[in-house]
Design an enzyme around this catalytic site. Structure first.
Site: not given
Ligand code: RAM
Length: 892
Positions: A495-496, A503, A555, A758
């Site tokens: 659920d992402e 990334d 990010w 991941e």
């Protein structure tokens, strides 16, 4: 139903005898329909076998209905693009463009391509938004088995509805186009046939600001007389589950899906019929009882509607639609390739688990869905499909890492002898499917895995003599495929599935070697710009939903790194022009908060070197290095855009940050605070150290001391092999490449990985599965080593000043277990390829340089005197060449 078995393949340039243009593009897309600009960029690639060949001049002519509307004239220029320079294009019009190129010898070659404009003016939208009034429905009963605890949230689910409109055409059809979109997900039909092959349309953008409409050609589907157009409408990103929020906090953009479509039919006499969504349409529920991207889909074949989108269908009982009026304010023409099914994977193994329950293996972790054949079911029989990436040690499906994503589909049979089920509004990340309630014996022929992703054209190929490295490349490629689903996501299963900015920026160079991702990222950058806060910070995820965090080091720096990288790779300065305001506002934000130039303040979530192994890279080191990087690219963008003052200002700011970095973090022995691999890699890669030997020495010492084992997380891993190679330690880079101890890429491969994990410890021999709270087996970030495979192993890169690979550096590095490697990359002007091989002490290197490019070729031999080219002694290791095919030999 057409199955797609071809895969996601590279299209080879034509075989030619002289300079020839191919792969003509308009706005970077092949023969696009519905472009949204009146001044598109037209571009092409070139092929030629002739050494030194280049385009001396080109000429573009644009025609509408066979009439020339623009002629660029002959331009003595070797660039392979031109912006339309005539009168602005007309809306909703088809164009043909012809391209002539002339080589240095004066020989010419001609070819042509097409494109069509979309609705260039908002006033042309007649369509109204249609919706169903779910509020007045009896309380929605979750269909079969969607049990607690999710049912709490399902109470707000809007089950898909079917919309239709029948109409009569009084004249023959010369051309018919539909412009359509949704607040939600839609699939169109006309006269009983599905329109187009796009999936998950309209894709995900920041719907508050930008909503893409798609353009389809339906000329072949319509006819004079009675016709029907229809659509099925679901929730998707608009009102379904996205990320980890529960529904009560979600409904990110709206509560009810809405449909918008405008069919425009041109008749031979020049007249036009428009059929747009409005109050004359009707709607009703159908067999899809439930559909959600994360949760899955439920289909009840007993509720099928028959030929609901064909003329002659009895639509009695269909209800009037909710006509919400016109509002085209957020509409934009789609600018990038849609999601499509790009490959069908046959099941490789079926294991019966008893009582009609089976576990199916596709042999490959993908994002997509299953197509299931059902035979011999009774009406009302229910089949459940659960999806997972891994199996537990007892052979059962591992789903703990999905968190609250059900990833479960249901099919209820209507009792026909043979039935097919394939959901349309959901996507799962999976390799295994558990099929429960299947009547009789399930075989591999009954199950097909359908891989879905943004259909970015493939651009690169890499292969070598080592099976493990080839598997790594395959895992990187599938990681890209599974996560480039309309936006660059972190993972496709739990659920992402969010557009995490680090990334994306870390993986971008690798992604761009593998596929043409220019329009894909350009589209995403538009959402990045709209999401920027008033102060200038960039949210952690784009499109901006969920986290509430913004301005995180590495990010938020996607704001500068992504546009600059796209410019370097593709040479389209319009990307920089658009991104410039957000680049600048971003670095100003960091600067304002950190006047002493060490980025300590306003670091938001600060994830550091995310998922590093057993070390802690100093956060201020990481942040300040990234601050410098962002400022460097901002200055560089200013230079390209001709903004001299800004270029000087940011250039000077960069100098001061670099000084501050050295003063704050580098000690007398050249040690960098924290003394981690990433701590050394960042300043080395970002050019922050005037004297690099000490940092390289400490980096290498750290690796040696750990028995050549890496500790890098997301931020450091991409830099590891390239920096080691750059500073003369390719042997170490190759050791890391071949390593199969934990942590390493090889460790996951040894344990059967078909995608990039991941975390390095996603599964270990000692502990089994890693922490379920965050354990995706399909995350591309650690796959950012792909760039090194293309750039340093195959040896395809460009000089520091070059853009769009006009000035190539061909420098393959031999090493490790490899006896040969080969790669190709479709640069914006044509294909470059390399192949090296060592046999019996002889090295052979073959290189193809595309027309117009220059290349500096380094032959990887210890004995420069031994180098020959096409049999002739060259006597040197490095040479500079133009276009053509070259074949070197040398002592190995
Ligand atoms: C995870 C995401 C992503 C990462 C963030 C910090 O939830 O999967 O990969 O960027 O955390």
């Amino acid at each position: 139903m057409v199955l797609v078995t071809s895969g996601w393949l590279l299209t080879d340039p034509p075989t030619v005898e002289a300079l020839t243009p191919y792969d003509l593009r308009c706005e970077h897309r092949a023969d696009p329909l519905g472009i949204g600009t009146a001044r598109p960029r037209l571009s092409w690639r070139l092929a030629s076998p002739v050494r030194g060949d280049r385009q001396d001049a080109f000429r573009v002519r644009l025609l509408r209905d066979g009439v020339q509307v623009w002629d660029s004239g002959w331009r003595t220029d070797d660039r392979t693009y031109v912006d339309h320079g005539g009168a602005p294009l007309t809306s909703q019009t088809d164009y043909v463009w012809t391209l002539e190129v002339r080589d240095a010898a004066g020989d010419q070659s001609e070819t042509s391509a097409t494109f069509a404009t979309g609705l260039l003016n908002k006033e042309e939208w007649e369509a109204h938004w249609l919706e169903h009034d779910y509020d007045t429905d009896p309380k929605f009963e979750p269909p079969v088995d969607r049990a607690e605890p999710r049912s709490v949230r399902q109470a707000t689910i809007a089950p898909p509805r079917y919309y239709r409109r029948s109409f009569e055409l009084k004249q023959p059809v010369a051309r018919a186009r539909v412009y359509a979109t949704a607040h939600g997900l839609y699939q169109l039909s006309a006269n009983g046939q599905r329109v187009g092959a796009d999936e998950l349309t309209p894709g995900w953008t920041d719907y508050r600001e930008r909503l893409a409409y798609q353009t389809y050609d339906v000329t072949h589907l319509l006819r004079e007389g009675k016709n029907v157009i229809g659509a099925v409408l679901g929730e998707g990103w608009w009102s379904g589950y996205v990320g980890w929020d529960t529904r009560s906090h979600a409904h990110h953009y709206g509560k009810k899906p809405q449909l918008l479509a405008q069919l425009v039919v041109d008749h031979p006499d020049g007249s036009r019929t428009v059929v747009a969504t409005d109050g004359s349409w009707v709607e009703r529920p159908g067999p899809i009882r439930f559909a959600d991207l994360l949760m899955g889909e439920s289909y009840d074949a007993r509720l099928e509607l028959g030929d609901w989108s064909s003329p002659g269908y009895d639509a009695t009982g269909w209800a009037p639609v909710g006509d919400m009026g016109a509002d085209p304010s957020t509409l934009i023409a789609a600018t990038t390739e849609p999601v499509r099914v790009t490959e069908d994977l046959p099941a490789t193994e079926v294991t019966a688990r008893g009582n009609g329950r089976f576990i199916v293996d596709l042999g490959q972790n993908i994002a997509g869905r299953v197509r299931l054949r059902i035979r011999g079911a009774q009406a009302g029989d229910r089949i459940r499909l659960r999806h997972g990436e891994m199996l537990e040690s007892d052979g059962e499906l591992y789903t703990a890492n999905l968190r609250t994503a059900d990833a479960t589909d249901y099919f209820v049979s209507a009792g026909a002898a043979e039935e097919y089920f394939e959901p349309i509004f959901t996507v799962h990340g999976f390799r295994y499917v558990e099929i429960d309630g299947y009547p009789g014996e399930l075989t591999t022929e009954d199950v097909t895995g359908r891989a879905l992703h943004s259909d970015t054209p493939v651009a690169g190929r890499f292969e070598c003599s080592d099976a493990g490295v080839n598997q790594l490349l395959s895992n990187i490629r599938w990681g890209q495929r599974g996560n480039f689903v309309s936006v660059p996501t972190d993972c496709p299963q739990r659920d992402e599935r969010l557009g995490w900015t680090a990334d994306a920026q870390i993986f971008l160079p690798t992604a761009a070697y593998q596929a043409d991702v220019l329009t894909f990222f350009d589209n995403w950058l538009a959402d990045l710009a709209t999401a920027q806060t008033d102060e200038g910070a960039i949210p952690d995820v784009i499109p901006h939903v969920i986290t509430g965090r913004h301005g995180t080091p590495a990010w938020a720096d996607a704001a500068t790194i992504v546009p600059w990288t796209l410019y370097r790779m593709y040479g389209d300065d319009r990307v920089l022009r658009k991104a410039w305001p957000s680049m600048r506002r971003w670095v100003d934000y960091v600067h304002r908060a950190n006047p002493d130039l060490i980025w300590r303040n306003r670091t938001s979530g600060h994830y550091g070197d995310w998922l590093q192994v057993g070390v802690s890279t100093d956060r201020d080191v990481l942040a300040t290095a990234y601050f410098a990087r962002s400022v460097e690219f901002t200055a560089a963008a200013a230079r390209v855009l001709g903004l001299e003052d800004e270029a000087a200002t940011y250039g000077e700011l960069w100098e001061r940050i670099a000084q501050a970095f050295r003063k704050e973090f580098v000690d007398a022995e050249g040690k960098i605070r924290g003394e981690t691999q990433t701590g050394y890699l960042l300043p080395l890669a970002f050019g922050l150290l005037p004297e690099e030997d000490a940092a390289v020495k400490h980096l290498v010492a750290d690796l040696e001391q750990r028995d050549r084992s890496l500790t890098t997380g997301f931020a450091g891993v991409a830099l590891l092999c390239p920096i080691l190679t750059k500073y003369g330690h390719a042997d170490l880079a190759y050791d890391l490449l071949h390593d199969d101890r934990n942590p390493s890429w090889g460790y996951s491969i040894k344990h059967g990985a078909t995608t990039i994990w991941e975390r390095w410890d996603g599964w270990t021999e000692e502990n089994g599965f890693g922490p379920v709270a965050m354990n995706s087996f399909n995350h591309y970030s650690l796959g950012s080593v792909g760039e090194w495979l293309y750039a340093d192993v195959a040896g395809i890169s460009q000089s520091p000043e070059s853009v769009s690979f006009r000035d190539l550096v061909i420098r393959p590095r031999r090493g490790g277990r490899l006896t040969w490697a080969q790669g190709s990359y479709d640069t914006p002007t044509g294909r470059v390829s390399t192949r090296w091989e060592i046999t019996d002490g002889v090295l052979r290197l073959d290189v193809v340089v595309p027309p117009g490019a220059t290349a500096t070729i380094h032959v990887p031999t210890p004995d420069p005197d031994s180098v020959r080219e096409s049999g002739q002694p060259l006597g040197q290791q490095v040479c500079r060449v133009g276009a053509g095919t070259y074949s070197f030999t040398a002592k190995a």
